[in-house]
Design an enzyme around this catalytic site. Structure first.
Site, PDB file in Angstrom:
ATOM      1  N   SER A 124       0.626  -1.154   0.312  1.00 11.39           N
ATOM      2  CA  SER A 124       0.125  -0.493  -0.314  1.00 11.39           C
ATOM      3  C   SER A 124       1.164   1.317  -0.104  1.00 11.39           C
ATOM      4  O   SER A 124       2.204   1.562   0.512  1.00 11.39           O
ATOM      5  CB  SER A 124      -1.004  -0.017   1.007  1.00 11.39           C
ATOM      6  N   GLU A 126       0.171   3.621   1.040  1.00 12.04           N
ATOM      7  CA  GLU A 126      -0.142   3.503   3.098  1.00 12.04           C
ATOM      8  C   GLU A 126       1.468   4.033   3.648  1.00 12.04           C
ATOM      9  O   GLU A 126       2.116   4.754   4.516  1.00 12.04           O
ATOM     10  CB  GLU A 126      -0.772   3.925   3.587  1.00 12.04           C
ATOM     11  N   TYR A 148      -1.687  -0.025  11.216  1.00 10.83           N
ATOM     12  CA  TYR A 148      -2.246  -0.557   9.634  1.00 10.83           C
ATOM     13  C   TYR A 148      -1.426  -0.417   8.488  1.00 10.83           C
ATOM     14  O   TYR A 148      -0.093  -1.923   7.899  1.00 10.83           O
ATOM     15  CB  TYR A 148      -3.253  -0.099   8.332  1.00 10.83           C
ATOM     16  N   HIS A 178      -7.415   2.869  -4.381  1.00  9.70           N
ATOM     17  CA  HIS A 178      -8.646   2.801  -5.873  1.00  9.70           C
ATOM     18  C   HIS A 178      -9.730   1.992  -5.709  1.00  9.70           C
ATOM     19  O   HIS A 178     -10.322   1.999  -4.248  1.00  9.70           O
ATOM     20  CB  HIS A 178      -7.846   1.838  -6.682  1.00  9.70           C
TER      21      HIS A 178
END
Ligand code: NAP
Ligand code: G4F
Length: 348
Positions: A124, A126, A148, A178
């Site tokens: 990710s 992130e 996360y 997405h």
């Protein structure tokens, strides 16, 4: 040639879309689902007759190893995760186990099985933590800002480590946000907004409560990204690829387009800020640089931000309008003028 693909997280947004794509391309799909007391298959309900669904949990090495060993897949795509960043602050240990350690369970299952299964981990954006509007690529520094993202870094590096240590075909798809109309989880901000618009138009609610609407994300169309994931699996060697659009928009930009498209006008009339929805640490902005995927996989995103927003609004509105048409008593308080206006102009 037909391949066999084992997909975790098949009830989620990406897992179900990837299954659709693999089936369309003539591959055989096996999906791992979690045992649950109400048997809700989520986004995988339409796949029941075309896909073998087997119960397993990526926290449980024995279940994943048994499935890997018995199905002998060509591809193993790990779409499973506790994927909500906000939730990870409230459930950090659980998130670490599923989103982090779960990846090792998938990789170990492949390694112990001895099969040459190609593995793809859904990493990710992130993980980058965000650095203003600088476009981030495969070489950018990882600086996670949530449990996360920290767990995703663990899974990302585990994948690279198994590739290097055991010469496994193990790749990372580093995706920026997405979304898929009708399939995005209801508590991610985009879907929360489009579901709220449907509910406001039906006369069920008046306001939408959000947190940090200044946050900027590089939002793309999930179907485009799943094509990229398949291209990464089909690539001649394992590698890491960023999938993004290269453009960032704020949550308020999303609201502006979505409310206007629904015929509701200025979003500020409906959106209220709830400080409780702010995260202890939020990534202010994320923008991706997908040059490597473009060059090596010939991948480019096709659907732009505005079309994505409008398709998400249309999808949730269409569902609600169909329910009302089928049973007018389902929404006694709805606003028929707005719904008629919207369906004539946008859903024809
Ligand atoms: P999603 O809709 O939240 O789906 C997550 C899936 O994981 C669900 O099918 C869920 O099953 C399953 N799952 C959760 N815990 C599990 C466990 N312990 N064992 C087995 N399955 C488990 O997520 P998504 O948006 O499709 O994202 C797919 C992957 O890409 C995730 O790893 C996510 O972190 C990553 N990612 C997503 C985006 C994005 O913008 N969508 C961007 C970057 C990375 P249940 O239905 O039983 O809950
Ligand atoms: O939609 P979000 O929850 O997505 P977020 O946190 O960017 O994570 C998604 O994308 C990641 C890739 O970059 C994935 F790895 C991850 O699995 C997931 O798919 O939040 C987007 C932004 C955040 O800044 C959040 O603080 O929207 C802001 N926001 C403002 N109000 C809100 C809300 N987010 C949520 N979920 N709910 C709100 O009410």
């Amino acid at each position: 040639m037909e391949k066999t693909a084992l997909i975790t997280g098949i009830t989620g947004q990406d897992g179900s879309l990837l299954a659709d794509l693999m089936l369309e391309r003539g591959h055989k799909v096996i999906g791992i689902i979690r045992r649950n007391s109400s048997s809700n298959l989520g986004n995988a309900s339409h796949l029941q007759s075309d896909v073998d669904l087997i119960e397993g949990d990526i926290q449980d090495l024995s279940s994943i190893y048994r499935i890997q060993k018995s199905t002998r897949p060509d591809y193993f795509v790990n779409c499973a995760a506790q994927s909500h960043v906000g939730t990870s602050f409230d459930q950090p240990l659980y998130t670490s186990m599923v989103t982090g350690i779960g990846v090792i369970n998938c990789l170990e299952s492949i390694r112990m099985s001895g099969y040459h299964t190609k593995f793809l981990q859904l990493s990710s954006s992130e993980m980058f933590g965000g650095r203003g509007e600088e476009a981030l690529n495969e070489e950018s520094v990882l600086a996670p800002r949530s449990p996360y993202a920290t767990a995703k870094c663990f899974g990302h590096w585990a994948t690279i480590n198994y590739r290097e240590s055991y010469k496994m075909f193990a790749s990372n798809a580093i995706s920026f946000n997405h979304e898929a109309p009708g399939r995005r989880g209801p508590n991610f901000v985009t879907r929360k907004i489009t579901l709220a618009i449907a509910s406001i138009l039906m006369g069920e609610s008046e306001h939408l409560y959000l947190g940090n609407i200044d946050a900027r994300r590089d939002w793309g169309y999930a179907e485009d990204y799943c094509k990229g994931f398949l291209a990464a699996l089909e690539y001649k060697e394992p590698d890491d690829f960023v999938f993004a659009t290269g453009e960032a928009h704020s949550v308020s930009d999303f609201c502006k387009i979505a409310f206007a498209h629904a015929g509701l006008g200025d979003y500020k009339r409906y959106v209220k800020i709830d400080p409780m929805l702010y995260r202890p640490n939020d990534v202010p902005a994320l923008v991706g640089d997908y040059s490597k995927a473009k060059e090596l996989l010939n991948w480019t995103p096709e659907v732009d931000f505005e079309i994505l927003v409008k398709r998400m609004v249309n999808s949730d509105l269409k569902d609600r309008i169909e329910i009302v048409r089928a049973d007018p008593h389902d929404a006694t308080d709805n606003n028929p003028d707005m719904i008629t206006k919207f369906s004539q102009s946008n859903l024809a």
